[in-house]
Design an enzyme around this catalytic site. Structure first.
Site, PDB file in Angstrom:
ATOM      1  N   TYR A 145       0.829  -1.225   0.000  1.00 61.35           N
ATOM      2  CA  TYR A 145       0.000   0.000   0.000  1.00 61.35           C
ATOM      3  C   TYR A 145       0.858   1.268   0.000  1.00 61.35           C
ATOM      4  CZ  TYR A 145      -3.186   3.708   1.340  1.00 61.35           C
ATOM      5  OH  TYR A 145      -3.864   4.914   1.379  1.00 61.35           O
ATOM      6  N   LYS A 203       1.292   3.916  -3.173  1.00 63.88           N
ATOM      7  CA  LYS A 203       0.919   5.335  -3.049  1.00 63.88           C
ATOM      8  C   LYS A 203       2.135   6.221  -3.361  1.00 63.88           C
ATOM      9  CE  LYS A 203      -2.625   6.765  -1.950  1.00 63.88           C
ATOM     10  NZ  LYS A 203      -3.824   7.027  -2.786  1.00 63.88           N
TER      11      LYS A 203
HETATM   12  N1  LIG Z   1      -8.753   6.425   4.773  1.00 65.85           N
HETATM   13  C1  LIG Z   1      -7.628   7.058   5.137  1.00 65.85           C
HETATM   14  O1  LIG Z   1      -7.325   7.205   6.339  1.00 65.85           O
HETATM   15  C2  LIG Z   1      -6.719   7.610   4.092  1.00 65.85           C
HETATM   16  C3  LIG Z   1      -6.981   7.469   2.731  1.00 65.85           C
HETATM   17  N2  LIG Z   1      -6.105   8.030   1.817  1.00 65.85           N
HETATM   18  C4  LIG Z   1      -6.363   7.942   0.371  1.00 65.85           C
HETATM   19  O2  LIG Z   1      -7.613   8.553   0.116  1.00 65.85           O
HETATM   20  C5  LIG Z   1      -8.222   7.927  -0.995  1.00 65.85           C
HETATM   21  C6  LIG Z   1      -9.643   7.534  -0.639  1.00 65.85           C
HETATM   22  O3  LIG Z   1      -9.576   6.626   0.425  1.00 65.85           O
HETATM   23  P1  LIG Z   1     -10.861   6.173   1.239  1.00 65.85           P
HETATM   24  O4  LIG Z   1     -11.982   7.060   0.899  1.00 65.85           O
HETATM   25  O5  LIG Z   1     -10.466   6.004   2.648  1.00 65.85           O
HETATM   26  O6  LIG Z   1     -11.083   4.728   0.639  1.00 65.85           O
HETATM   27  P2  LIG Z   1     -12.397   4.056   0.075  1.00 65.85           P
HETATM   28  O7  LIG Z   1     -12.075   2.636  -0.160  1.00 65.85           O
HETATM   29  O8  LIG Z   1     -13.561   4.377   0.935  1.00 65.85           O
HETATM   30  O9  LIG Z   1     -12.595   4.808  -1.309  1.00 65.85           O
HETATM   31  C7  LIG Z   1     -11.904   4.468  -2.452  1.00 65.85           C
HETATM   32  C8  LIG Z   1     -12.887   4.472  -3.593  1.00 65.85           C
HETATM   33  O10 LIG Z   1     -12.159   4.113  -4.783  1.00 65.85           O
HETATM   34  C9  LIG Z   1     -12.959   3.193  -5.491  1.00 65.85           C
HETATM   35  N3  LIG Z   1     -12.130   2.330  -6.307  1.00 65.85           N
HETATM   36  C10 LIG Z   1     -11.315   1.357  -5.880  1.00 65.85           C
HETATM   37  N4  LIG Z   1     -10.780   0.714  -6.927  1.00 65.85           N
HETATM   38  C11 LIG Z   1     -11.256   1.328  -8.034  1.00 65.85           C
HETATM   39  C12 LIG Z   1     -11.065   1.130  -9.408  1.00 65.85           C
HETATM   40  N5  LIG Z   1     -10.298   0.143  -9.867  1.00 65.85           N
HETATM   41  N6  LIG Z   1     -11.700   1.940 -10.268  1.00 65.85           N
HETATM   42  C13 LIG Z   1     -12.508   2.911  -9.807  1.00 65.85           C
HETATM   43  N7  LIG Z   1     -12.746   3.142  -8.523  1.00 65.85           N
HETATM   44  C14 LIG Z   1     -12.112   2.362  -7.643  1.00 65.85           C
HETATM   45  C15 LIG Z   1     -13.700   2.384  -4.456  1.00 65.85           C
HETATM   46  O11 LIG Z   1     -14.856   1.768  -5.003  1.00 65.85           O
HETATM   47  C16 LIG Z   1     -14.001   3.434  -3.418  1.00 65.85           C
HETATM   48  O12 LIG Z   1     -15.271   4.013  -3.634  1.00 65.85           O
HETATM   49  C17 LIG Z   1      -7.357   6.743  -1.390  1.00 65.85           C
HETATM   50  O13 LIG Z   1      -6.588   7.098  -2.510  1.00 65.85           O
HETATM   51  C18 LIG Z   1      -6.463   6.544  -0.178  1.00 65.85           C
HETATM   52  O14 LIG Z   1      -5.224   6.015  -0.534  1.00 65.85           O
HETATM   53  C19 LIG Z   1      -5.016   8.723   2.211  1.00 65.85           C
HETATM   54  C20 LIG Z   1      -4.735   8.884   3.529  1.00 65.85           C
HETATM   55  C21 LIG Z   1      -5.542   8.336   4.572  1.00 65.85           C
HETATM   56  C1  LIG Z   2      -5.358  -3.701  16.951  1.00 65.60           C
HETATM   57  C2  LIG Z   2      -4.139  -2.863  16.668  1.00 65.60           C
HETATM   58  C3  LIG Z   2      -3.195  -2.837  17.780  1.00 65.60           C
HETATM   59  C4  LIG Z   2      -4.549  -1.463  16.254  1.00 65.60           C
HETATM   60  C5  LIG Z   2      -4.941  -1.456  14.820  1.00 65.60           C
HETATM   61  C6  LIG Z   2      -5.123  -0.053  14.306  1.00 65.60           C
HETATM   62  C7  LIG Z   2      -4.855  -0.023  12.821  1.00 65.60           C
HETATM   63  C8  LIG Z   2      -5.910  -0.830  12.125  1.00 65.60           C
HETATM   64  C9  LIG Z   2      -4.784   1.409  12.341  1.00 65.60           C
HETATM   65  C10 LIG Z   2      -3.695   2.195  13.091  1.00 65.60           C
HETATM   66  C11 LIG Z   2      -3.179   3.269  12.149  1.00 65.60           C
HETATM   67  C12 LIG Z   2      -4.066   3.142  10.918  1.00 65.60           C
HETATM   68  C13 LIG Z   2      -3.544   3.679   9.580  1.00 65.60           C
HETATM   69  C14 LIG Z   2      -3.149   5.124   9.680  1.00 65.60           C
HETATM   70  O1  LIG Z   2      -4.230   5.906  10.132  1.00 65.60           O
HETATM   71  C15 LIG Z   2      -2.661   5.665   8.345  1.00 65.60           C
HETATM   72  C16 LIG Z   2      -3.385   5.220   7.132  1.00 65.60           C
HETATM   73  C17 LIG Z   2      -3.273   5.959   6.009  1.00 65.60           C
HETATM   74  C18 LIG Z   2      -3.826   5.547   4.781  1.00 65.60           C
HETATM   75  O2  LIG Z   2      -3.523   6.124   3.735  1.00 65.60           O
HETATM   76  C19 LIG Z   2      -4.713   4.383   4.726  1.00 65.60           C
HETATM   77  C20 LIG Z   2      -5.168   3.914   6.062  1.00 65.60           C
HETATM   78  C21 LIG Z   2      -4.056   3.898   7.099  1.00 65.60           C
HETATM   79  C22 LIG Z   2      -3.000   2.902   6.618  1.00 65.60           C
HETATM   80  C23 LIG Z   2      -4.625   3.488   8.487  1.00 65.60           C
HETATM   81  C24 LIG Z   2      -5.110   2.019   8.459  1.00 65.60           C
HETATM   82  C25 LIG Z   2      -5.503   1.487   9.824  1.00 65.60           C
HETATM   83  C26 LIG Z   2      -4.402   1.664  10.854  1.00 65.60           C
HETATM   84  C27 LIG Z   2      -3.207   0.807  10.484  1.00 65.60           C
END
Ligand SMILES: NC(=O)C1=CN([C@@H]2O[C@H](COP(=O)(O)OP(=O)(O)OC[C@H]3O[C@@H](n4cnc5c(N)ncnc54)[C@H](O)[C@@H]3O)[C@@H](O)[C@H]2O)C=CC1
Ligand SMILES: CC(C)CCC[C@@H](C)[C@H]1CC[C@H]2[C@@H]3[C@H](O)CC4=CC(=O)CC[C@]4(C)[C@H]3CC[C@]12C
Length: 410
Positions: free
Chosen positions: A200, A204
């Site tokens: 992952y 990214k």
């Molecule tokens: N959730 C988090 O804490 C963080 C997320 N991100 C980034 O933010 C972005 C969004 O993440 P989230 O909303 O959390 O994830 P999510 O899984 O809820 O959203 C991702 C979306 O992309 C779509 N998707 C996946 N594969 C696809 C494909 N082949 N074609 C078209 N659509 C596709 C999924 O259907 C989903 O709706 C991602 O790029 C992730 O890497 C970055 C930092 C933290």
């Molecule tokens: C049971 C364990 C001891 C605790 C598990 C917690 C984990 C599942 C989560 C702790 C930190 C999270 C990640 C962090 O917030 C940064 C992230 C950034 C992204 O771009 C995607 C998600 C994630 C990797 C997020 C995922 C869950 C944790 C690893």
């Protein structure tokens, strides 16, 4: 245009973050380089609505917030294309407003589908990605979606003449690294050994590098592509699946969660509404400030407090009736590591039969157990970002959402 905070990982995904180049002053660009566009903030009339935006992954956790934020905060919006592998039923309710909302079911790994969706768009916000740190998908699939998918988006912009690309990167591009070095109150220029092995963060990092390198490429029509990347820390808020999972787990355990990670390990977290707002603001400012913002990375931050992952979650789960029981002395780190390794082994053994993907594995344990906090004002300096939602608002909204989640305690 130089690049800042260069992503780790060429090839083996091992490398050192580049130092920031010098900052340039804001440029005086035109209006998106398309005829007839007018500035934001003008009256909401048919003449002001000229821009076509595309949001990939627009039905995901973050994507949905970006879509809704654009509808609320981009008065120049004429058409909003929402591209996702799985379209949400909630899109239907958006189709009655003044903006044409076009739902496109598509796959970013399919170049022709991406090109068709991008054609004619002024701005692309590329949030689609495979967020998998639990071993649900294969490394190949993660690369296919996150890296090839991003390549397809870039090439589609170049071929069709779309000039503005905002990419959702991640703090994971920086760290925590495989050595577990803390990143304490760091900013986009803080030197840090960004060495990763997990698919992952590697994917990214590669995708972010492609986006930043594409800045300045000539697109169809002869103008230049302007790109930038946003790096959210752990996002929370309405729709956060892992928060939902922790909540349900707590309910199953009689209203208790067990602390596994020392409270002293701090994480930066950011509210999804503020992440969405930052995306919208970047998209709006990218043309006017192309020389300053093009090819840049920005951490996504707000006023959420620095806390351990578990203590932070308790800010929401506590008011919903859960309690965090301190069992750290009962569950020492070596035991957690053993459990995490066992989980990884079981996942591998069971793979031919079923998918076993618990939250705890060596990677998630390492991330949870390593301090990663950002402290920066780069987004404010470059494009005037201020969080739209205060910490109190973000907390209240998230608590309300957890309380409304199916299966909530009365
Ligand atoms: N959730 C988090 O804490 C963080 C997320 N991100 C980034 O933010 C972005 C969004 O993440 P989230 O909303 O959390 O994830 P999510 O899984 O809820 O959203 C991702 C979306 O992309 C779509 N998707 C996946 N594969 C696809 C494909 N082949 N074609 C078209 N659509 C596709 C999924 O259907 C989903 O709706 C991602 O790029 C992730 O890497 C970055 C930092 C933290
Ligand atoms: C049971 C364990 C001891 C605790 C598990 C917690 C984990 C599942 C989560 C702790 C930190 C999270 C990640 C962090 O917030 C940064 C992230 C950034 C992204 O771009 C995607 C998600 C994630 C990797 C997020 C995922 C869950 C944790 C690893």
């Amino acid at each position: 245009m130089g690049q800042e905070g260069g992503a780790s990982g060429r090839g083996r995904c091992v490398g050192r973050l580049a130092q920031a180049p010098r900052e340039e002053g804001p440029s005086s660009g035109g209006q998106f380089g398309h005829p007839g566009t007018v500035a934001a903030g003008m009256a909401d009339s048919a003449e002001t609505r000229k821009l076509v935006y595309l949001v990939t992954g627009g039905c995901g956790f973050l994507g949905e917030h970006v879509v809704r934020m654009l509808l609320q905060r981009e008065p120049r919006l004429y058409e909003l294309r929402v591209f996702d592998l799985h379209l949400g039923p909630w899109l239907e309710e958006l189709k009655t407003g003044p903006v044409q909302v076009t739902a496109i079911q598509g796959d970013v790994t399919q170049a022709h589908e991406v090109a068709a969706a991008v054609a004619g768009a002024h701005v692309v916000i590329h949030t689609a990605g495979l967020v998998d740190v639990f071993g649900r998908a294969s490394p190949e699939t993660i690369y296919e979606v996150n890296v090839q998918g991003t390549k397809n988006v870039i090439e589609a912009c170049v071929q069709t003449g779309t000039r503005f690309l905002v990419y959702t990167s991640s703090m994971e591009v920086v760290g925590p690294n495989i050595k577990g070095h803390p990143f304490y109150r760091g900013n986009e220029d803080t030197p840090y050994e960004a060495i990763h092995r997990h698919p992952y963060p590697c994917s990214k990092a590669q995708a972010e590098r492609l986006v930043l390198e594409a800045n300045g490429r000539k697109v169809h029509g002869g103008l230049s592509l302007v790109t930038c990347a946003l790096r959210p820390t752990g996002i929370y808020g309405e729709g956060h699946q892992i928060m939902r999972d922790f909540y349900h787990q707590g309910l199953r355990l009689g209203g208790r969660l067990f602390r596994a990670i020392p409270a002293s390990v701090e994480h930066s977290r950011v509210y999804v509404g503020n992440v969405a707002w930052m995306h919208v603001l970047v998209a709006q400012e990218l043309e006017q400030r192309a020389a300053l913002m093009g090819g840049q990375v920005y951490f996504c931050y707000d006023e959420s407090p620095y806390k351990s992952y578990e203590d932070f979650n308790m800010e929401f789960l506590g008011p919903c009736g859960l309690r965090l029981v301190d069992t750290r002395l009962l569950v020492p780190y070596w035991l957690l590591m053993l459990l995490a390794t066992l989980n990884a082994l079981l996942q591998w053994l069971l793979r031919p039969l079923l998918l076993y993907a618990p939250l705890l594995n060596p990677y998630t344990l390492a991330v949870a157990n390593t301090t990663f906090t950002v402290s920066t004002n780069k987004a404010q300096r470059h494009f005037g970002y201020k969080p739209l939602f205060s910490w109190e608002d973000s907390r209240t909204r998230t608590i309300r959402w957890v309380q409304a989640v199916e299966g909530s305690a009365p």
